[in-house]
Write a protein that holds these residues in place. Structure first.
Motif, PDB file in Angstrom:
ATOM      1  N   ASP A   1       0.735  -1.129  -0.183  1.00  0.00           N
ATOM      2  CA  ASP A   1      -0.051   0.101  -0.118  1.00  0.00           C
ATOM      3  C   ASP A   1       0.931   1.316   0.012  1.00  0.00           C
ATOM      4  O   ASP A   1       1.763   1.587   0.850  1.00  0.00           O
ATOM      5  CB  ASP A   1      -0.895  -0.048   1.038  1.00  0.00           C
ATOM      6  N   PRO A   2       0.677   1.986  -0.917  1.00  0.00           N
ATOM      7  CA  PRO A   2       1.595   3.583  -1.074  1.00  0.00           C
ATOM      8  C   PRO A   2       1.518   4.326   0.093  1.00  0.00           C
ATOM      9  O   PRO A   2       2.349   4.921   0.609  1.00  0.00           O
ATOM     10  CB  PRO A   2       0.832   4.210  -2.011  1.00  0.00           C
ATOM     11  N   GLY A   3       0.213   4.109   0.939  1.00  0.00           N
ATOM     12  CA  GLY A   3       0.170   4.587   2.252  1.00  0.00           C
ATOM     13  C   GLY A   3       1.138   4.239   3.239  1.00  0.00           C
ATOM     14  O   GLY A   3       1.348   5.009   4.585  1.00  0.00           O
ATOM     15  N   CYS A   4       1.693   3.060   3.218  1.00  0.00           N
ATOM     16  CA  CYS A   4       2.544   2.596   4.307  1.00  0.00           C
ATOM     17  C   CYS A   4       4.011   3.082   3.820  1.00  0.00           C
ATOM     18  O   CYS A   4       4.789   2.285   3.649  1.00  0.00           O
ATOM     19  CB  CYS A   4       2.616   0.872   4.167  1.00  0.00           C
ATOM     20  N   ILE A   5       4.326   4.199   4.475  1.00  0.00           N
ATOM     21  CA  ILE A   5       5.579   4.896   4.063  1.00  0.00           C
ATOM     22  C   ILE A   5       6.752   4.393   4.807  1.00  0.00           C
ATOM     23  O   ILE A   5       7.853   4.492   4.299  1.00  0.00           O
ATOM     24  CB  ILE A   5       5.363   6.339   4.253  1.00  0.00           C
ATOM     25  N   HIS A   6       6.510   4.070   5.863  1.00  0.00           N
ATOM     26  CA  HIS A   6       7.579   3.553   6.815  1.00  0.00           C
ATOM     27  C   HIS A   6       7.994   2.100   6.198  1.00  0.00           C
ATOM     28  O   HIS A   6       9.172   1.614   5.900  1.00  0.00           O
ATOM     29  CB  HIS A   6       7.194   3.239   8.307  1.00  0.00           C
ATOM     30  N   VAL A   7       6.993   1.192   6.014  1.00  0.00           N
ATOM     31  CA  VAL A   7       7.380  -0.195   5.254  1.00  0.00           C
ATOM     32  C   VAL A   7       7.880   0.122   3.941  1.00  0.00           C
ATOM     33  O   VAL A   7       9.035  -0.580   3.432  1.00  0.00           O
ATOM     34  CB  VAL A   7       5.815  -0.889   5.018  1.00  0.00           C
ATOM     35  N   HIS A   8       7.438   1.218   2.870  1.00  0.00           N
ATOM     36  CA  HIS A   8       8.176   1.408   1.924  1.00  0.00           C
ATOM     37  C   HIS A   8       9.588   1.878   2.147  1.00  0.00           C
ATOM     38  O   HIS A   8      10.499   1.476   1.349  1.00  0.00           O
ATOM     39  CB  HIS A   8       7.423   2.502   1.302  1.00  0.00           C
ATOM     40  N   ARG A   9       9.864   2.701   2.955  1.00  0.00           N
ATOM     41  CA  ARG A   9      11.261   3.237   3.157  1.00  0.00           C
ATOM     42  C   ARG A   9      12.168   2.034   3.707  1.00  0.00           C
ATOM     43  O   ARG A   9      13.160   1.703   3.103  1.00  0.00           O
ATOM     44  CB  ARG A   9      11.149   4.142   4.495  1.00  0.00           C
ATOM     45  N   TRP A  10      11.586   0.947   4.816  1.00  0.00           N
ATOM     46  CA  TRP A  10      12.349  -0.010   5.046  1.00  0.00           C
ATOM     47  C   TRP A  10      12.636  -0.945   3.622  1.00  0.00           C
ATOM     48  O   TRP A  10      13.611  -1.579   3.625  1.00  0.00           O
ATOM     49  CB  TRP A  10      11.530  -0.745   6.250  1.00  0.00           C
ATOM     50  N   TYR A  11      11.682  -1.372   2.983  1.00  0.00           N
ATOM     51  CA  TYR A  11      11.598  -2.222   1.932  1.00  0.00           C
ATOM     52  C   TYR A  11      12.579  -1.622   0.792  1.00  0.00           C
ATOM     53  O   TYR A  11      13.465  -2.635   0.461  1.00  0.00           O
ATOM     54  CB  TYR A  11      10.387  -2.253   1.210  1.00  0.00           C
ATOM     55  N   GLU A  12      12.802  -0.492   0.584  1.00  0.00           N
ATOM     56  CA  GLU A  12      13.892   0.164  -0.257  1.00  0.00           C
ATOM     57  C   GLU A  12      15.127  -0.211   0.025  1.00  0.00           C
ATOM     58  O   GLU A  12      16.141  -0.316  -0.562  1.00  0.00           O
ATOM     59  CB  GLU A  12      13.377   1.468  -0.784  1.00  0.00           C
ATOM     60  N   ALA A  13      15.375   0.112   1.474  1.00  0.00           N
ATOM     61  CA  ALA A  13      16.807  -0.090   2.194  1.00  0.00           C
ATOM     62  C   ALA A  13      17.115  -1.419   2.108  1.00  0.00           C
ATOM     63  O   ALA A  13      18.280  -1.995   1.768  1.00  0.00           O
ATOM     64  CB  ALA A  13      16.525   0.366   3.499  1.00  0.00           C
ATOM     65  N   MET A  14      16.125  -2.774   2.240  1.00  0.00           N
ATOM     66  CA  MET A  14      16.592  -3.748   2.309  1.00  0.00           C
ATOM     67  C   MET A  14      16.585  -4.407   0.808  1.00  0.00           C
ATOM     68  O   MET A  14      17.736  -5.210   0.435  1.00  0.00           O
ATOM     69  CB  MET A  14      15.306  -4.619   2.705  1.00  0.00           C
ATOM     70  N   LYS A  15      15.995  -3.645  -0.030  1.00  0.00           N
ATOM     71  CA  LYS A  15      16.131  -4.028  -1.440  1.00  0.00           C
ATOM     72  C   LYS A  15      17.549  -3.761  -1.998  1.00  0.00           C
ATOM     73  O   LYS A  15      17.869  -4.363  -3.008  1.00  0.00           O
ATOM     74  CB  LYS A  15      15.292  -3.514  -2.471  1.00  0.00           C
ATOM     75  N   SER A  16      18.482  -2.490  -1.399  1.00  0.00           N
ATOM     76  CA  SER A  16      19.497  -2.117  -1.782  1.00  0.00           C
ATOM     77  C   SER A  16      20.643  -2.996  -0.956  1.00  0.00           C
ATOM     78  O   SER A  16      21.891  -2.772  -1.779  1.00  0.00           O
ATOM     79  CB  SER A  16      19.690  -0.666  -1.242  1.00  0.00           C
ATOM     80  N   ARG A  17      20.401  -3.878  -0.376  1.00  0.00           N
ATOM     81  CA  ARG A  17      21.321  -4.754   0.082  1.00  0.00           C
ATOM     82  C   ARG A  17      21.990  -5.780  -0.726  1.00  0.00           C
ATOM     83  O   ARG A  17      20.958  -6.296  -1.643  1.00  0.00           O
ATOM     84  CB  ARG A  17      20.916  -5.414   1.553  1.00  0.00           C
ATOM     85  N   PRO A  18      23.224  -6.109  -0.852  1.00  0.00           N
ATOM     86  CA  PRO A  18      23.701  -7.022  -1.741  1.00  0.00           C
ATOM     87  C   PRO A  18      22.913  -8.424  -1.510  1.00  0.00           C
ATOM     88  O   PRO A  18      22.761  -9.213  -2.465  1.00  0.00           O
ATOM     89  CB  PRO A  18      25.185  -7.073  -1.368  1.00  0.00           C
ATOM     90  N   SER A  19      22.571  -8.805  -0.428  1.00  0.00           N
ATOM     91  CA  SER A  19      21.834 -10.120  -0.280  1.00  0.00           C
ATOM     92  C   SER A  19      20.657 -10.222  -1.035  1.00  0.00           C
ATOM     93  O   SER A  19      20.439 -11.336  -1.354  1.00  0.00           O
ATOM     94  CB  SER A  19      21.750 -10.305   1.337  1.00  0.00           C
ATOM     95  N   SER A  20      19.969  -8.879  -1.151  1.00  0.00           N
ATOM     96  CA  SER A  20      18.714  -9.195  -1.962  1.00  0.00           C
ATOM     97  C   SER A  20      18.936  -9.526  -3.601  1.00  0.00           C
ATOM     98  O   SER A  20      17.945 -10.314  -4.042  1.00  0.00           O
ATOM     99  CB  SER A  20      17.797  -7.977  -1.926  1.00  0.00           C
ATOM    100  N   ARG A  21      20.295  -9.376  -3.841  1.00  0.00           N
ATOM    101  CA  ARG A  21      20.385  -9.441  -5.360  1.00  0.00           C
ATOM    102  C   ARG A  21      21.143 -10.855  -5.481  1.00  0.00           C
ATOM    103  O   ARG A  21      20.969 -11.752  -6.622  1.00  0.00           O
ATOM    104  CB  ARG A  21      21.122  -8.623  -5.930  1.00  0.00           C
ATOM    105  N   GLU A  22      21.662 -11.508  -4.340  1.00  0.00           N
ATOM    106  CA  GLU A  22      22.418 -12.507  -4.347  1.00  0.00           C
ATOM    107  C   GLU A  22      21.314 -13.888  -4.277  1.00  0.00           C
ATOM    108  O   GLU A  22      21.814 -15.020  -4.305  1.00  0.00           O
ATOM    109  CB  GLU A  22      23.502 -12.842  -3.195  1.00  0.00           C
ATOM    110  N   ALA A  23      20.499 -13.536  -3.554  1.00  0.00           N
ATOM    111  CA  ALA A  23      19.324 -14.737  -3.186  1.00  0.00           C
ATOM    112  C   ALA A  23      18.407 -15.021  -4.322  1.00  0.00           C
ATOM    113  O   ALA A  23      17.946 -13.910  -5.031  1.00  0.00           O
ATOM    114  CB  ALA A  23      18.734 -14.248  -1.887  1.00  0.00           C
TER     115      ALA A  23
END
Length: 205
Positions: A183-205
């Motif tokens: 949900d676009p309204g979940c701004i804190h989850v979006h922020r957290w999600y984008e930070a996790m997506k930028s971690r190398p492990s997200s691309r290695e898995a």
């Protein structure tokens, strides 16, 4: 050890967990779409439940279930702890893993299985197409519940990345690809999600 891998969010949780801990284990790919996991030898010799992932240990015994595998790997490879080094840290991680699994991951996944994934799963398990919309709504409710709780946090369990972050990221990433975006309204989850997506492990898995 041997890691039985496949497509899907459950194996990816373990893969990302291992990547965060800098662990490499030889893999055997199981053809989930082709049903290899539901027939011998896999569902006889590896996992009678016919699910992935699975971890074969050095003595030939097999562990299944994502959290059990990750807990084992944490004990075997305690460096870069992702569950915790104290009783308090471990309990906090397990509490959050349980919360996000019940409130978000399980309903999100079954919402997919009973709708977009119906053709794949209807011959393999009991499916409830009439429940799909409600399950997706439950997952959305869970994400909305979580959003204000992490407004000042970098990670789900506080100031450190844990299995809770890995599990939630993988399932939200899966959901985004199967018609269940955040949900676009979940701004804190979006922020957290984008930070996790930028971690190398997200691309290695």
């Amino acid at each position: 050890m041997k890691f039985y891998n496949s497509v899907g969010p459950n194996p990816r949780v373990v893969k990302m967990f291992m990547a965060e801990k800098c662990i490499t284990i030889p893999e055997i790919m199981i053809d989930l779409r082709g049903g290899e996991n539901r027939r011998a030898p896999y569902n006889v010799d590896v996992n009678p439940a016919g699910q992935t992932p699975a971890l074969e240990l050095d003595d030939g015994s097999v562990l299944t279930e994502v959290t059990a595998i990750c807990e084992y790997l944490e004990e075997r490879f305690p460096e870069i702890p992702l569950i915790g080094t104290t009783a308090e840290e471990r309990a906090t991680t397990r509490m959050w893993v349980r919360r996000i699994d019940l409130k978000i991951c399980e309903p999100l996944t079954n919402g997919f299985r009973f709708s977009e994934g119906l053709s794949l799963f209807e011959s393999r398990m009991r499916v409830l197409p009439e429940a799909a919309a409600g399950l997706k709504a439950i997952a959305r409710d869970g994400i909305r519940w979580l959003d204000p709780l992490i407004d000042e946090r970098n990670f789900i369990a506080g100031g450190r990345i844990t299995l809770a972050d890995v599990m939630l990221f993988v399932f939200l990433d899966f959901g985004a690809g199967v018609g269940q975006p955040i949900d676009p309204g979940c701004i804190h989850v979006h922020r957290w999600y984008e930070a996790m997506k930028s971690r190398p492990s997200s691309r290695e898995a």
